[in-house]
Design an enzyme around this catalytic site. Structure first.
Site, short mmCIF file in Angstrom:
data_model
loop_
_atom_site.label_atom_id
_atom_site.label_comp_id
_atom_site.label_asym_id
_atom_site.label_seq_id
_atom_site.Cartn_x
_atom_site.Cartn_y
_atom_site.Cartn_z
CE1 TYR A 1 45.31 42.84 55.50
CE2 TYR A 1 43.61 42.60 57.17
CZ TYR A 1 44.10 42.30 55.92
OH TYR A 1 43.39 41.47 55.09
CB SER B 1 40.31 42.84 55.51
OG SER B 1 39.99 42.29 56.77
N1 LIG Z 1 42.71 35.04 54.07
C1 LIG Z 1 41.87 35.78 54.80
O1 LIG Z 1 41.31 35.31 55.80
C2 LIG Z 1 41.58 37.20 54.37
C3 LIG Z 1 40.64 37.93 55.11
C4 LIG Z 1 40.34 39.23 54.72
C5 LIG Z 1 41.00 39.78 53.62
N2 LIG Z 1 41.93 39.05 52.95
C6 LIG Z 1 42.59 39.68 51.80
O2 LIG Z 1 42.36 38.89 50.65
C7 LIG Z 1 43.46 38.96 49.77
C8 LIG Z 1 43.96 37.57 49.43
O3 LIG Z 1 44.20 36.87 50.61
P1 LIG Z 1 44.82 35.39 50.64
O4 LIG Z 1 44.34 34.75 51.87
O5 LIG Z 1 44.60 34.72 49.33
O6 LIG Z 1 46.37 35.76 50.82
P2 LIG Z 1 47.64 34.79 50.76
O7 LIG Z 1 48.60 35.32 51.76
O8 LIG Z 1 47.25 33.35 50.85
O9 LIG Z 1 48.19 35.05 49.29
C9 LIG Z 1 48.63 36.33 48.92
C10 LIG Z 1 49.62 36.21 47.79
O10 LIG Z 1 50.10 37.53 47.54
C11 LIG Z 1 51.51 37.49 47.40
N3 LIG Z 1 52.04 38.77 47.85
C12 LIG Z 1 52.17 39.20 49.13
N4 LIG Z 1 52.76 40.40 49.14
C13 LIG Z 1 52.99 40.74 47.85
C14 LIG Z 1 53.56 41.87 47.22
N5 LIG Z 1 54.06 42.88 47.95
N6 LIG Z 1 53.61 41.90 45.88
C15 LIG Z 1 53.12 40.86 45.13
N7 LIG Z 1 52.60 39.76 45.67
C16 LIG Z 1 52.53 39.70 47.02
C17 LIG Z 1 51.98 36.33 48.26
O11 LIG Z 1 53.23 35.82 47.80
C18 LIG Z 1 50.83 35.33 48.11
O12 LIG Z 1 51.06 34.41 47.07
C19 LIG Z 1 44.49 39.84 50.48
O13 LIG Z 1 44.37 41.17 50.02
C20 LIG Z 1 44.08 39.75 51.93
O14 LIG Z 1 44.50 40.88 52.67
C21 LIG Z 1 42.23 37.78 53.29
#
Ligand SMILES: NC(=O)c1ccc[n+]([C@@H]2O[C@H](COP(=O)([O-])OP(=O)(O)OC[C@H]3O[C@@H](n4cnc5c(N)ncnc54)[C@H](O)[C@@H]3O)[C@@H](O)[C@H]2O)c1
Length: 263
Positions: A166, A153
């Site tokens: 985070y 991120s």
């Molecule tokens: N959404 C954003 O704005 C954003 C911004 C920067 C970085 N990210 C990163 O991008 C990636 C994806 O984000 P997203 O928005 O699709 O997330 P999300 O929360 O929509 O989906 C994440 C998925 O991971 C699963 N998950 C969570 N913890 C877990 C674990 N311990 N073991 C297995 N599965 C697990 C959840 O059940 C969920 O289905 C993540 O690494 C997040 O940190 C997201």
């Protein structure tokens, strides 16, 4: 002309692929001919729905439940993946969790949360990357090749008040991946990160639609005046998982609509 992003003959494991970014990554891999996809999520129903969707579209996927923050859970997942496909050629460390309210106004500073909470954020965002990478590497070394892509991120590069732990865990994951890249290059294993900023998830889009002034303030931070879509990220991950990126390793690629320059 051959598909330069072809995933033919490759088995890919995508963590946290039950929704949003991970789901789209898994679908992109399948669309480019992956021999098999392991759709991981700690919520099995989500993973199963995505695997079903891929199979219905003509791809080949299985759903495997595991909590990436647990070494034992991850190793049990790999045992099932190897039993089914025989190997994992591509690992995408996508599972992650900001563990905080996305509304900046009500986020708590980290010192007002407990060490147990910090550990849970580090568990998914850092330990999860180590656990899954540890499970993938021995087979990749044996087969003399592999690709590992980790989603981090922009909080890890620019900081984000209320997301301190985070941000630290994601920065740690980047350092870890760079070191894996150094050690594994001679085995033809590439390790890279994709760094993303705010994604336009349905919840965020809904809130922005309800408050146009706030939406304007948020979008001013992005040169391309919109938030990210899962497909934006999936395209870069596909590139870094394909043969087209064989000469690229140890890097961090932003897919953030120009957020970096707008700051
Ligand atoms: N959404 C954003 O704005 C954003 C911004 C920067 C970085 N990210 C990163 O991008 C990636 C994806 O984000 P997203 O928005 O699709 O997330 P999300 O929360 O929509 O989906 C994440 C998925 O991971 C699963 N998950 C969570 N913890 C877990 C674990 N311990 N073991 C297995 N599965 C697990 C959840 O059940 C969920 O289905 C993540 O690494 C997040 O940190 C997201």
């Amino acid at each position: 002309m051959q598909d330069i992003l072809s995933m033919q003959g490759k088995v890919a494991l995508v963590t946290g692929a039950g929704q949003n970014v991970g789901r789209e990554i898994a679908r992109f891999m399948a669309a480019h001919g992956a021999e098999g996809i392991v759709v991981n999520d700690y919520v099995l129903e989500r993973a199963q729905a995505v695997a079903d969707e891929i199979n219905a579209e003509g791809g080949k996927a299985i759903a495997l439940q595991a909590d990436v923050s647990s070494h034992a859970s991850v190793m049990a997942m790999y045992a099932k993946a190897f039993a089914h496909y025989g190997r994992v050629d591509v690992l995408v460390n996508n599972a992650g969790n900001a563990g905080a309210n996305p509304d900046e106004a009500v986020r708590k500073p980290f010192y007002e949360t407990s060490p147990e909470v910090w550990k849970s954020w580090i568990g998914v965002n850092f330990d999860g990357v180590m656990n899954c990478t540890a499970g993938a590497l021995p087979g990749m070394i044996e087969r003399k090749g592999g690709k590992i892509v980790t989603i981090i991120s922009d909080a890890s590069r620019f900081g984000d008040a209320g997301l301190e732990v985070y941000a630290g865990a994601k920065a740690g994951a980047a350092g870890f991946m760079r070191s894996v890249a150094r050690g594994m290059g001679r085995h033809h294993i590439n390790a890279n990160c994709v760094v993303i900023a705010a994604m336009g998830t349905p919840m965020i889009e809904e809130r922005m639609a309800a408050d146009p002034e706030r939406a304007k303030r948020i979008l001013e931070k992005y040169i391309i005046r919109r938030l990210g879509k899962p497909s934006d990220v999936a395209a870069m991950v596909l590139f870094l998982s394909s043969g087209a990126s064989d000469y690229i390793t140890g890097q961090v690629y932003p897919v953030n609509g120009g957020f970096t320059f707008a700051l």
